[in-house]
Scaffold this motif. Structure first.
Motif, PDB file in Angstrom:
ATOM      1  N   TYR A 197       0.799  -1.222   0.000  1.00  0.00           N
ATOM      2  CA  TYR A 197       0.000   0.000   0.000  1.00  0.00           C
ATOM      3  C   TYR A 197       0.840   1.284   0.000  1.00  0.00           C
ATOM      4  O   TYR A 197       0.372   2.329   0.455  1.00  0.00           O
ATOM      5  CB  TYR A 197      -0.971   0.000   1.195  1.00  0.00           C
ATOM      6  CG  TYR A 197      -1.465  -1.382   1.512  1.00  0.00           C
ATOM      7  CD1 TYR A 197      -2.332  -2.055   0.656  1.00  0.00           C
ATOM      8  CD2 TYR A 197      -1.004  -2.076   2.627  1.00  0.00           C
ATOM      9  CE1 TYR A 197      -2.750  -3.345   0.900  1.00  0.00           C
ATOM     10  CE2 TYR A 197      -1.415  -3.377   2.884  1.00  0.00           C
ATOM     11  CZ  TYR A 197      -2.277  -4.008   2.017  1.00  0.00           C
ATOM     12  OH  TYR A 197      -2.685  -5.293   2.255  1.00  0.00           O
ATOM     13  N   GLU A 198       2.065   1.225  -0.534  1.00  0.00           N
ATOM     14  CA  GLU A 198       2.888   2.421  -0.590  1.00  0.00           C
ATOM     15  C   GLU A 198       3.792   2.401  -1.816  1.00  0.00           C
ATOM     16  O   GLU A 198       4.110   1.339  -2.358  1.00  0.00           O
ATOM     17  CB  GLU A 198       3.730   2.571   0.675  1.00  0.00           C
ATOM     18  CG  GLU A 198       4.728   1.461   0.898  1.00  0.00           C
ATOM     19  CD  GLU A 198       5.507   1.623   2.187  1.00  0.00           C
ATOM     20  OE1 GLU A 198       4.947   2.177   3.172  1.00  0.00           O
ATOM     21  OE2 GLU A 198       6.680   1.210   2.222  1.00  0.00           O
ATOM     22  N   CYS A 199       4.185   3.590  -2.257  1.00  0.00           N
ATOM     23  CA  CYS A 199       5.107   3.714  -3.381  1.00  0.00           C
ATOM     24  C   CYS A 199       6.384   2.950  -3.073  1.00  0.00           C
ATOM     25  O   CYS A 199       6.966   3.106  -1.984  1.00  0.00           O
ATOM     26  CB  CYS A 199       5.415   5.183  -3.639  1.00  0.00           C
ATOM     27  SG  CYS A 199       6.731   5.472  -4.846  1.00  0.00           S
ATOM     28  N   ALA A 200       6.828   2.128  -4.019  1.00  0.00           N
ATOM     29  CA  ALA A 200       8.016   1.304  -3.804  1.00  0.00           C
ATOM     30  C   ALA A 200       9.258   2.143  -3.561  1.00  0.00           C
ATOM     31  O   ALA A 200      10.188   1.709  -2.874  1.00  0.00           O
ATOM     32  CB  ALA A 200       8.237   0.398  -5.018  1.00  0.00           C
ATOM     33  N   VAL A 201       9.289   3.375  -4.101  1.00  0.00           N
ATOM     34  CA  VAL A 201      10.467   4.228  -3.970  1.00  0.00           C
ATOM     35  C   VAL A 201      10.373   5.147  -2.760  1.00  0.00           C
ATOM     36  O   VAL A 201      11.282   5.208  -1.927  1.00  0.00           O
ATOM     37  CB  VAL A 201      10.670   5.083  -5.239  1.00  0.00           C
ATOM     38  CG1 VAL A 201      11.872   6.020  -5.071  1.00  0.00           C
ATOM     39  CG2 VAL A 201      10.875   4.201  -6.456  1.00  0.00           C
ATOM     40  N   THR A 202       9.253   5.863  -2.649  1.00  0.00           N
ATOM     41  CA  THR A 202       9.165   6.947  -1.667  1.00  0.00           C
ATOM     42  C   THR A 202       8.449   6.575  -0.377  1.00  0.00           C
ATOM     43  O   THR A 202       8.578   7.279   0.624  1.00  0.00           O
ATOM     44  CB  THR A 202       8.433   8.149  -2.281  1.00  0.00           C
ATOM     45  OG1 THR A 202       7.062   7.777  -2.537  1.00  0.00           O
ATOM     46  CG2 THR A 202       9.090   8.581  -3.584  1.00  0.00           C
TER      47      THR A 202
ATOM     48  N   LYS B 262      19.807   8.844  -5.783  1.00  0.00           N
ATOM     49  CA  LYS B 262      20.179   8.099  -4.574  1.00  0.00           C
ATOM     50  C   LYS B 262      19.058   7.152  -4.130  1.00  0.00           C
ATOM     51  O   LYS B 262      19.213   6.432  -3.142  1.00  0.00           O
ATOM     52  CB  LYS B 262      20.500   9.069  -3.440  1.00  0.00           C
ATOM     53  CG  LYS B 262      21.697   9.972  -3.732  1.00  0.00           C
ATOM     54  CD  LYS B 262      21.959  10.915  -2.568  1.00  0.00           C
ATOM     55  CE  LYS B 262      23.149  11.831  -2.870  1.00  0.00           C
ATOM     56  NZ  LYS B 262      23.398  12.762  -1.736  1.00  0.00           N
ATOM     57  N   GLU B 263      17.945   7.150  -4.850  1.00  0.00           N
ATOM     58  CA  GLU B 263      16.793   6.338  -4.453  1.00  0.00           C
ATOM     59  C   GLU B 263      17.130   4.846  -4.502  1.00  0.00           C
ATOM     60  O   GLU B 263      17.904   4.394  -5.335  1.00  0.00           O
ATOM     61  CB  GLU B 263      15.600   6.624  -5.368  1.00  0.00           C
ATOM     62  CG  GLU B 263      15.015   8.019  -5.217  1.00  0.00           C
ATOM     63  CD  GLU B 263      15.707   9.075  -6.076  1.00  0.00           C
ATOM     64  OE1 GLU B 263      15.191  10.179  -6.164  1.00  0.00           O
ATOM     65  OE2 GLU B 263      16.783   8.765  -6.657  1.00  0.00           O
TER      66      GLU B 263
END
Length: 297
Positions: A193-198, A271-272
């Motif tokens: 349930y969340e952005c894989a990156v942020t 840098k992600e």
């Protein structure tokens, strides 16, 4: 409520389960007439009939309904699973570990279902039913609520009527159009349930898409939850157009087609890192990187 009659991780002879409690000895879904139990069984070989079951995350299990020919319908075992909470029935999940032997995994509670496009035993495309269960007693994160909610269509026939093809459309196009809801939900559960990156969690903004594009994937790859990723719009747009990709370690890769200063203007630093990739994603990531390199990274 009585304690579970089964121990997680313990093996049982399937016939002995039915000797004690009843239920269909052959099918994947086995409601019991004399006990408030429904047994569901999963095994690797089910894919040839369009069945593929998976723990989308450590709390959510997605399970394929029964029916080997034509659209799956809410009858018999499918109906029992859909209505198990209202009927006071408990659901127990077993996986096959050897011929005639199963291992108990968990007691489950249904919270959602949706439809997906899948071949039947004859290879003809049809709509299947995907049930979503959570482990008994666990709470899903609050943001998960927006991604769920039982369908208003309680039968595939009603669903098809709601999207009748025009004179220029084929039945298969309608099947494809209405059969993607379950896959999207599986990606959402897979990425918790969340952005894989942020880590951004607004469900109205996040986009569930394929790593290896739909047009380049075969049928199994299109339905493989490991070919899915959940991203916020900026990262999704860049990823979809192969301006960014990721190493197997999760480290972001930036295309040289966009200047560093331009990336920074939209908040992409280089840098992600994605921390939730696992080896089942690597095949699809490899394909994505190959396409990106062909663009001239």
């Amino acid at each position: 409520m009585l304690p579970s009659p089964f121990i997680p991780g313990q093996r049982y002879q399937r016939s002995s389960i039915h000797d004690q409690f009843g239920g269909n000895r052959q099918g994947g879904i086995a409601p019991c007439a004399n006990f408030p139990y429904i047994f569901i069984f999963t095994k690797a070989g089910g894919a040839k009939h369009g069945y593929k079951d998976y723990w989308d995350n450590d709390k959510v299990f997605s399970y394929t309904g029964e029916g080997q020919s034509g659209d799956m319908r809410f009858v018999k075992g499918n109906l029992a699973l859909r209505d198990h909470l209202q009927a006071g029935k408990r659901v127990f999940l077993f996986k096959y570990v050897a011929s005639g032997f199963v291992e108990f995994e968990s007691e489950l509670e249904g919270f959602d279902y949706d439809y997906f496009e899948t071949p039947d035993t004859a290879g003809d495309m049809r709509l299947g039913i995907r049930f979503f269960f959570k482990r008994k007693g666990v709470q899903l994160p609050k943001q998960a609520e927006k991604y769920t909610g039982l369908q208003k269509f309680h039968d595939v026939a009603d669903l098809r009527k709601s999207v009748e093809p025009t004179l220029t459309e084929r039945r298969g196009l309608v099947t494809s159009r209405v059969g993607q809801g379950a896959y999207r939900k599986r990606i959402i559960h897979r990425w918790e349930y969340e952005c894989a990156v942020t880590g951004f969690t607004n469900p109205d903004i996040l986009i569930a898409s394929h790593i290896k594009p739909w047009k380049d994937s075969d049928h199994d790859e299109r339905l493989d939850v490991n070919n899915g990723i959940l991203l916020s719009p900026v990262y999704d747009a860049l990823f979809d157009r192969h301006f960014i990709s990721f190493e197997n370690t999760g480290q972001i890769i930036l295309s040289d087609e966009i200047e560093t200063a331009a990336y920074l203007k939209i908040g992409v630093t280089g840098k992600e890192r994605i921390k939730k990739f696992h080896e089942d994603n690597y095949y699809f990531l490899h394909h994505h990187r190959d396409v990106m390199q062909g663009k001239g990274v």
